[in-house]
Design an enzyme around this catalytic site. Structure first.
Site, mmCIF file in Angstrom:
data_model
loop_
_atom_site.group_PDB
_atom_site.id
_atom_site.type_symbol
_atom_site.label_atom_id
_atom_site.label_comp_id
_atom_site.label_asym_id
_atom_site.label_seq_id
_atom_site.Cartn_x
_atom_site.Cartn_y
_atom_site.Cartn_z
ATOM 1 C CG HIS A 64 -6.468 -3.780 1.377
ATOM 2 N ND1 HIS A 64 -7.083 -2.543 1.319
ATOM 3 C CD2 HIS A 64 -5.850 -3.815 2.579
ATOM 4 C CE1 HIS A 64 -6.842 -1.871 2.424
ATOM 5 N NE2 HIS A 64 -6.091 -2.611 3.212
ATOM 6 C CG ASP A 179 -5.444 0.742 5.393
ATOM 7 O OD1 ASP A 179 -5.186 -0.329 4.833
ATOM 8 O OD2 ASP A 179 -6.236 0.831 6.349
ATOM 9 C CD GLU A 211 -8.281 -5.007 4.581
ATOM 10 O OE1 GLU A 211 -7.671 -5.371 5.603
ATOM 11 O OE2 GLU A 211 -8.719 -3.841 4.443
ATOM 12 C CD GLU A 212 -9.767 -0.620 4.822
ATOM 13 O OE1 GLU A 212 -10.308 -0.914 5.901
ATOM 14 O OE2 GLU A 212 -8.600 -0.211 4.734
ATOM 15 C CG ASP A 234 -2.946 -3.727 5.299
ATOM 16 O OD1 ASP A 234 -3.033 -2.485 5.396
ATOM 17 O OD2 ASP A 234 -3.930 -4.455 5.040
ATOM 18 C CG HIS A 322 -9.012 3.391 8.744
ATOM 19 N ND1 HIS A 322 -10.166 2.642 8.752
ATOM 20 C CD2 HIS A 322 -8.063 2.589 8.200
ATOM 21 C CE1 HIS A 322 -9.923 1.438 8.247
ATOM 22 N NE2 HIS A 322 -8.643 1.399 7.904
#
Length: 357
Positions: A64, A179, A211-212, A234, A322
């Site tokens: 992603h 990410d 995606e998130e 990922d 994150h």
């Protein structure tokens, strides 16, 4: 910097939060244009077709493109910005971090703020502040000043963090958006390795969007690819930091790529999982097996396409996911590229047909 470091720098420093992936979309499309025929879905996912010796099986390799970020929710009369998080932001990763508001007339830099602790009651000073009580400060003193700077409701807000080579013996990198820009870099690097090679299938490299916020680009792009098997690239959970117990995670930085044997949206196809394990063993690649008990990957929707798609997640161990600054190790990256490239070479018609026997 070598070629890989320049690629990681370009990808991680690009802008592209969920729904606003235009910047990273253009970069991925440019790289894909050197590797095969490029198309896409109507949400913004980018698809590159790399033909081998056979039209089938159709191999989907997905990463992603979106990173976590924010969106302007409202502007207060005093000139502060309230925001909506796009993606999962732990409260403790946000305070005092720089961000960039991308307006129609240019970029505006700000910082995520909270009520000043020296003005709070003592019992409130050490509490974690919730997102709803945070704001972004661009140095304005009125709503009019914010609007004059070009900021409006709906503008995307992107973390500020440059790609940095850390000063340790083994090549180690820190950046925002690993990410999943690291997955995008693995995807590009693997497809470069396979360019001009007679792999026994047709390979579809896909940079997915959103995606998130719910695996949305995976949901639409899989309809166009109609894959026979899928490999998701990922970042992976990691347990080598203080506060994590051995029975929670044993994955470590520098321990090789992760094979995710469980996440909340998917249990991998068992024969494909075992093929990854045996391939890693043949190549003397250290492989870390781990679970993700909170969250999921694009494979969560891809493996449910039509009657089902054998799917596996290969991930890169990443510290501080994150957040504005995550850390990866180069050896893990290079081994992940080697592993997925070797896996694609093995996925001929007979092998793929046998995955669901």
């Amino acid at each position: 910097m070598d070629k890989t470091e320049l690629l990681l720098k370009e990808l991680t420093e690009a802008s592209g939060i969920p729904g606003y992936e235009g910047g990273i979309h253009c970069i991925m499309k440019r790289h894909f244009g050197k590797l095969g025929e490029v198309s896409g879905d109507k949400l913004g996912s980018v698809i590159c077709v790399q033909k081998g010796t056979q039209a089938a099986p159709r191999i989907l390799m997905a990463a992603h493109m979106d990173e976590i970020g924010f969106m302007v929710k409202l502007i207060t009369q005093e000139g502060f910005l309230k925001f909506v998080p796009l993606g999962g932001w732990p409260n403790q990763h946000m305070v005092a971090q720089r961000v960039c508001i991308e307006t129609s007339i240019g970029q505006v830099v700000g910082v995520i703020g909270t009520p000043p602790p020296h003005l709070l009651p003592e019992k409130e000073r050490n509490k974690t502040i919730d997102k709803k009580d945070m704001y972004i400060d661009i140095g304005a003193t009125s709503k009019a000043e914010v609007e004059a700077a070009g900021v409006k409701v709906g503008d995307p807000i992107v973390p500020i963090s440059e790609f940095t080579v850390l000063s340790v013996k083994q090549p180690t990198y820190m950046a925002k958006a690993f990410d999943d820009r690291v997955g995008c870099a693995i995807l590009i690097s693997a497809m470069e390795s396979l360019t001009g090679e007679d792999h026994p299938n047709t390979l579809f490299g896909v940079g997915t969007v959103q995606e998130e916020v719910g695996l949305r680009g995976a949901t639409t792009s899989v309809e166009l690819v109609a894959p026979d098997v899928a490999i998701i690239l990922d970042i992976g959970p990691i347990g080598d930091v203080p506060g994590i117990k051995a029975d929670e995670s044993v994955t470590r930085l520098g321990g090789g790529p992760n094979l995710v044997v469980y996440d909340t949206r998917m249990i991998p196809n068992l024969k494909l999982r075992d093929l990854v394990i045996s391939t890693a063993k043949e190549l003397n690649i250290p492989l870390q097996l781990d679970t993700l008990e909170f969250g999921g990957y694009d494979g969560g929707v891809i493996h449910l396409y039509k009657s089902g798609v054998p799917t596996v997640v290969i991930a890169l161990p990443t510290r501080h996911a994150h957040s504005h600054n995550s850390i990866i190790r180069r050896d893990d990256f290079d081994l992940a590229v080697l592993l997925v490239t070797a896996l694609v070479r093995k996925l001929d018609e007979a092998t793929v047909a046998g995955l669901c026997d």
